[in-house]
Design an enzyme around this catalytic site. Structure first.
Site, PDB file in Angstrom:
ATOM      1  N   THR A  69     -11.044 -21.196  10.604  1.00 46.93           N
ATOM      2  CA  THR A  69      -9.836 -20.562  10.067  1.00 46.93           C
ATOM      3  C   THR A  69      -8.606 -21.151  10.733  1.00 46.93           C
ATOM      4  OG1 THR A  69      -8.667 -18.475   9.750  1.00 46.93           O
ATOM      5  CG2 THR A  69      -9.913 -18.678  11.776  1.00 46.93           C
TER       6      THR A  69
ATOM      7  N   ASN B 127      -6.039 -19.105  10.729  1.00 41.46           N
ATOM      8  CA  ASN B 127      -5.376 -17.845  11.049  1.00 41.46           C
ATOM      9  C   ASN B 127      -5.948 -17.252  12.342  1.00 41.46           C
ATOM     10  OD1 ASN B 127      -4.348 -15.295  11.164  1.00 41.46           O
ATOM     11  ND2 ASN B 127      -4.799 -14.777   9.037  1.00 41.46           N
TER      12      ASN B 127
ATOM     13  N   ASP C  10     -13.264 -16.483   2.531  1.00 38.57           N
ATOM     14  CA  ASP C  10     -12.161 -16.539   1.576  1.00 38.57           C
ATOM     15  C   ASP C  10     -12.184 -15.241   0.778  1.00 38.57           C
ATOM     16  OD1 ASP C  10      -9.926 -17.978   0.770  1.00 38.57           O
ATOM     17  OD2 ASP C  10     -10.909 -18.770  -1.002  1.00 38.57           O
ATOM     18  N   THR C  11     -11.009 -14.672   0.540  1.00 38.01           N
ATOM     19  CA  THR C  11     -10.911 -13.375  -0.140  1.00 38.01           C
ATOM     20  C   THR C  11      -9.923 -13.457  -1.284  1.00 38.01           C
ATOM     21  OG1 THR C  11     -11.407 -12.152   1.875  1.00 38.01           O
ATOM     22  CG2 THR C  11     -10.260 -10.943   0.163  1.00 38.01           C
TER      23      THR C  11
ATOM     24  N   PHE D 250      -1.955  -4.960   4.527  1.00 34.35           N
ATOM     25  CA  PHE D 250      -1.238  -6.189   4.166  1.00 34.35           C
ATOM     26  C   PHE D 250      -1.579  -6.542   2.719  1.00 34.35           C
ATOM     27  CE2 PHE D 250      -4.648  -9.397   4.039  1.00 34.35           C
ATOM     28  CZ  PHE D 250      -5.679  -8.667   4.591  1.00 34.35           C
ATOM     29  N   GLY D 251      -1.022  -7.651   2.256  1.00 36.40           N
ATOM     30  CA  GLY D 251      -1.346  -8.161   0.912  1.00 36.40           C
ATOM     31  C   GLY D 251      -1.132  -7.107  -0.170  1.00 36.40           C
TER      32      GLY D 251
ATOM     33  N   ASP E   3      -2.620  -4.234  -0.559  1.00 36.17           N
ATOM     34  CA  ASP E   3      -3.079  -2.888  -0.182  1.00 36.17           C
ATOM     35  C   ASP E   3      -2.283  -1.749  -0.832  1.00 36.17           C
ATOM     36  OD1 ASP E   3      -5.182  -3.798   1.290  1.00 36.17           O
ATOM     37  OD2 ASP E   3      -4.260  -3.486   3.254  1.00 36.17           O
TER      38      ASP E   3
ATOM     39  N   HIS F 195     -14.142  -4.768   1.541  1.00 35.12           N
ATOM     40  CA  HIS F 195     -14.845  -5.981   1.132  1.00 35.12           C
ATOM     41  C   HIS F 195     -15.145  -6.873   2.328  1.00 35.12           C
ATOM     42  CE1 HIS F 195     -10.525  -5.831   0.909  1.00 35.12           C
ATOM     43  NE2 HIS F 195     -10.464  -7.108   1.249  1.00 35.12           N
ATOM     44  N   ARG F 196     -14.131  -7.041   3.210  1.00 29.84           N
ATOM     45  CA  ARG F 196     -14.294  -7.948   4.348  1.00 29.84           C
ATOM     46  C   ARG F 196     -15.334  -7.387   5.320  1.00 29.84           C
ATOM     47  NH1 ARG F 196      -9.662  -7.976   5.214  1.00 29.84           N
ATOM     48  NH2 ARG F 196      -9.012  -9.715   3.942  1.00 29.84           N
TER      49      ARG F 196
END
Ligand code: IMP
Length: 191
Positions: A7, A9, A68-69, A147-148, A150, A175-176
């Protein structure tokens, strides 16, 4: 066992370390001198997670995994999907959510899901793990956490958006977390 998390990140590293068995020592690509941009040019989540993990495994001979999401919205034929981070052309969550709401304007069928795919390269073999969170897209944002996307996503069977949940609540169902639980089980069964 040392295992690389492929990653860019670094912020994700601590979170993911906590989801894996105690015997796993996560390392970053930077720790063994890899400062290359990881390839991420596929049109699928599976393809991107494989590309990133394979890049490290083939070039550095280090056991590793990548994730990857994406948010997949049924009425938008699976978009934003693999382009979730840059759907609006910017990386700003506010812009990406605004475009989703605009594209769903007048749409009653608002089913969506988050999907995480992890590819593991270990001892020359690759394995894939998937975690899914089914839900629906609201008409307006709610909540400040996370985040994102949500604030516009309510999981099925829940009343709160992901952004109205605590991190602990979100991690129970996400999911993660689901995908990483499968990776954890796999690694534990090997030891
Ligand atoms: P990544 O593959 O984990 O970097 O995720 C790609 C993009 O999907 C992010 O930039 C977010 O826009 C979105 N995303 C991933 N996971 C989540 C989540 O748990 N909640 C909301 N959005 C997410």
């Amino acid at each position: 066992m040392k295992l690389c998390f492929a990653t860019q990140n670094i912020n994700k590293l601590k979170e993911i370390q906590a989801l894996l068995p105690a015997g796993i020592d996560l390392i970053t690509p930077q720790e063994f001198g890899c400062t290359d941009e990881l390839p991420e040019t596929s049109h699928t989540l599976e393809g991107n997670s494989k590309q990133k993990a394979e890049f490290i495994y083939k070039n550095y001979k280090v056991d590793c995994f990548a994730d990857d999401t994406g948010l997949e919205i049924l009425a938008l034929k699976g978009a934003p999907g693999v382009s979730s981070a840059i759907y609006s052309g910017t990386r700003k969550a506010e812009d990406n959510m605004a475009l989703v709401l605009k594209n769903l304007n007048g749409e009653v069928m608002r089913n969506a899901r988050f999907r995480t795919v992890i590819t593991l390269y270990l001892n020359g073999k690759s394995e894939t793990f998937e975690g899914v969170l089914e839900g629906s897209i609201l008409h307006d944002k709610r909540g400040e956490s996370g985040f994102g996307y949500d604030p516009i996503f309510v999981p099925h069977g829940q009343t709160k958006t992901l952004a109205e949940m605590s991190l602990a609540e979100k991690s129970q169902i996400s999911h993660r977390a689901n995908a990483f639980a499968k990776l954890k089980n796999y690694l534990e069964a090997l030891s």
